[in-house]
Motif scaffolding. Sequence first.
Motif, PDB file in Angstrom:
ATOM      1  N   THR A 107      38.023   4.295  34.496  1.00 45.79           N
ATOM      2  CA  THR A 107      37.569   5.256  35.724  1.00 45.79           C
ATOM      3  C   THR A 107      37.967   6.710  34.664  1.00 45.79           C
ATOM      4  O   THR A 107      38.664   6.702  33.912  1.00 45.79           O
TER       5      THR A 107
ATOM      6  N   ARG B 196      38.844   2.798  44.424  1.00 43.38           N
ATOM      7  CA  ARG B 196      39.183   1.300  43.933  1.00 43.38           C
ATOM      8  C   ARG B 196      39.413   0.493  44.804  1.00 43.38           C
ATOM      9  O   ARG B 196      38.823  -0.779  45.303  1.00 43.38           O
TER      10      ARG B 196
ATOM     11  N   ILE C 278      47.040  17.149  38.039  1.00 45.07           N
ATOM     12  CA  ILE C 278      46.883  15.803  37.645  1.00 45.07           C
ATOM     13  C   ILE C 278      45.545  14.995  37.888  1.00 45.07           C
ATOM     14  O   ILE C 278      45.622  13.848  37.672  1.00 45.07           O
ATOM     15  N   GLY C 279      44.827  15.862  38.159  1.00 41.79           N
ATOM     16  CA  GLY C 279      43.216  15.079  38.271  1.00 41.79           C
ATOM     17  C   GLY C 279      43.082  14.452  39.723  1.00 41.79           C
ATOM     18  O   GLY C 279      43.791  14.618  40.525  1.00 41.79           O
TER      19      GLY C 279
ATOM     20  N   SER D  47      38.722  10.581  35.467  1.00 45.86           N
ATOM     21  CA  SER D  47      39.303  11.505  36.256  1.00 45.86           C
ATOM     22  C   SER D  47      39.170  12.794  35.661  1.00 45.86           C
ATOM     23  O   SER D  47      39.766  13.019  34.780  1.00 45.86           O
TER      24      SER D  47
ATOM     25  N   ALA E 155      40.476  16.648  35.580  1.00 41.13           N
ATOM     26  CA  ALA E 155      41.316  17.623  36.261  1.00 41.13           C
ATOM     27  C   ALA E 155      40.999  18.966  35.827  1.00 41.13           C
ATOM     28  O   ALA E 155      40.254  19.203  34.933  1.00 41.13           O
TER      29      ALA E 155
ATOM     30  N   GLU F 132      38.664  15.134  44.673  1.00 38.41           N
ATOM     31  CA  GLU F 132      40.098  14.775  45.302  1.00 38.41           C
ATOM     32  C   GLU F 132      40.297  15.851  46.450  1.00 38.41           C
ATOM     33  O   GLU F 132      40.372  17.075  46.084  1.00 38.41           O
TER      34      GLU F 132
ATOM     35  N   ILE G 111      43.460  11.183  40.494  1.00 38.81           N
ATOM     36  CA  ILE G 111      44.119  10.239  40.290  1.00 38.81           C
ATOM     37  C   ILE G 111      44.063   9.339  41.634  1.00 38.81           C
ATOM     38  O   ILE G 111      43.924   7.940  41.787  1.00 38.81           O
ATOM     39  N   LYS G 112      44.628  10.185  42.754  1.00 36.73           N
ATOM     40  CA  LYS G 112      44.773   9.495  43.951  1.00 36.73           C
ATOM     41  C   LYS G 112      43.465   8.995  44.406  1.00 36.73           C
ATOM     42  O   LYS G 112      43.123   7.929  45.407  1.00 36.73           O
ATOM     43  N   SER G 113      42.460   9.841  44.748  1.00 35.32           N
ATOM     44  CA  SER G 113      41.132   9.579  45.093  1.00 35.32           C
ATOM     45  C   SER G 113      40.461   8.332  44.605  1.00 35.32           C
ATOM     46  O   SER G 113      39.887   7.519  44.796  1.00 35.32           O
ATOM     47  N   THR G 114      40.626   8.232  43.021  1.00 33.21           N
ATOM     48  CA  THR G 114      39.949   7.168  42.433  1.00 33.21           C
ATOM     49  C   THR G 114      40.694   5.913  42.778  1.00 33.21           C
ATOM     50  O   THR G 114      40.115   4.835  42.755  1.00 33.21           O
ATOM     51  N   GLU G 115      42.044   6.072  42.832  1.00 32.93           N
ATOM     52  CA  GLU G 115      42.686   4.781  43.138  1.00 32.93           C
ATOM     53  C   GLU G 115      42.302   4.092  44.755  1.00 32.93           C
ATOM     54  O   GLU G 115      42.144   3.107  44.897  1.00 32.93           O
TER      55      GLU G 115
END
Length: 196
Positions: A140, A126, A116-117, A142, A144, A79, A119-123
Amino acid sequence: MAISIVTICGSVRPGNYTAKALQLVLDEFAKMPDVEVTPVYLEALELPLPGLAAARPEAIEVFQKTVKEATGVLLASPEYHGGISSPMKLAIDNLGFPSMLADKPVQLLGVAAGVIGAIKSTEQLRAICAHVGAIPLPMTVSVAKVQQVFDGEGNCLDAEMEKLIRRTAHNLVEYIQDTICHKISLEEILRGESGA
Ligand SMILES: Cc1cc2nc3c(=O)[nH]c(=O)nc-3n(C[C@H](O)[C@H](O)[C@H](O)COP(=O)(O)O)c2cc1C
């Protein structure tokens, strides 16, 4: 049927933590008979910016061919600034249009320093995968606070997280076995190529 997997590490930082998480996945793939893995580390490819000539066109051709011939792909991205890393995006941009990722099942793994891990990069990954016609799998992982999860040597200090990271390898291979392998076998039977 032999299953061929390509993994792409989205960080090129020396000593990066994405590669440390990915190493657990590679270790898990290595235990699986009939699974061949090609790990791609982007620093070796000298990827060109979109539209510019490649310094090493033959390396890009091999990269594209490897992904095209793969049964499945695992993308591991750090991320960076609330999104995927620029090397990961550049890798996807270098996979052609239409993309070599089209129709491939893609397992996502994200790695972040923050609480928060990834989250944004994996979304984002996707959405990009879906856009190019790939099949991003529902599960997925993630990671953190990754600097607390791995030590500098790459040892995982969190048993539960290690299990989850390793699980991504099984998730991808099980999806391939349950869907793609059956489909290929059915096609072989219909074409009379089964030998039966
Ligand atoms: C340019 C850059 C931007 C970053 N932005 C974020 C961020 O938005 N959120 C976060 O949790 N970590 C961020 N980080 C920290 C990375 O997530 C951290 O370095 C982690 O180890 C994964 O990256 P690595 O595989 O390169 O080590 C950033 C790191 C860099 C180099």
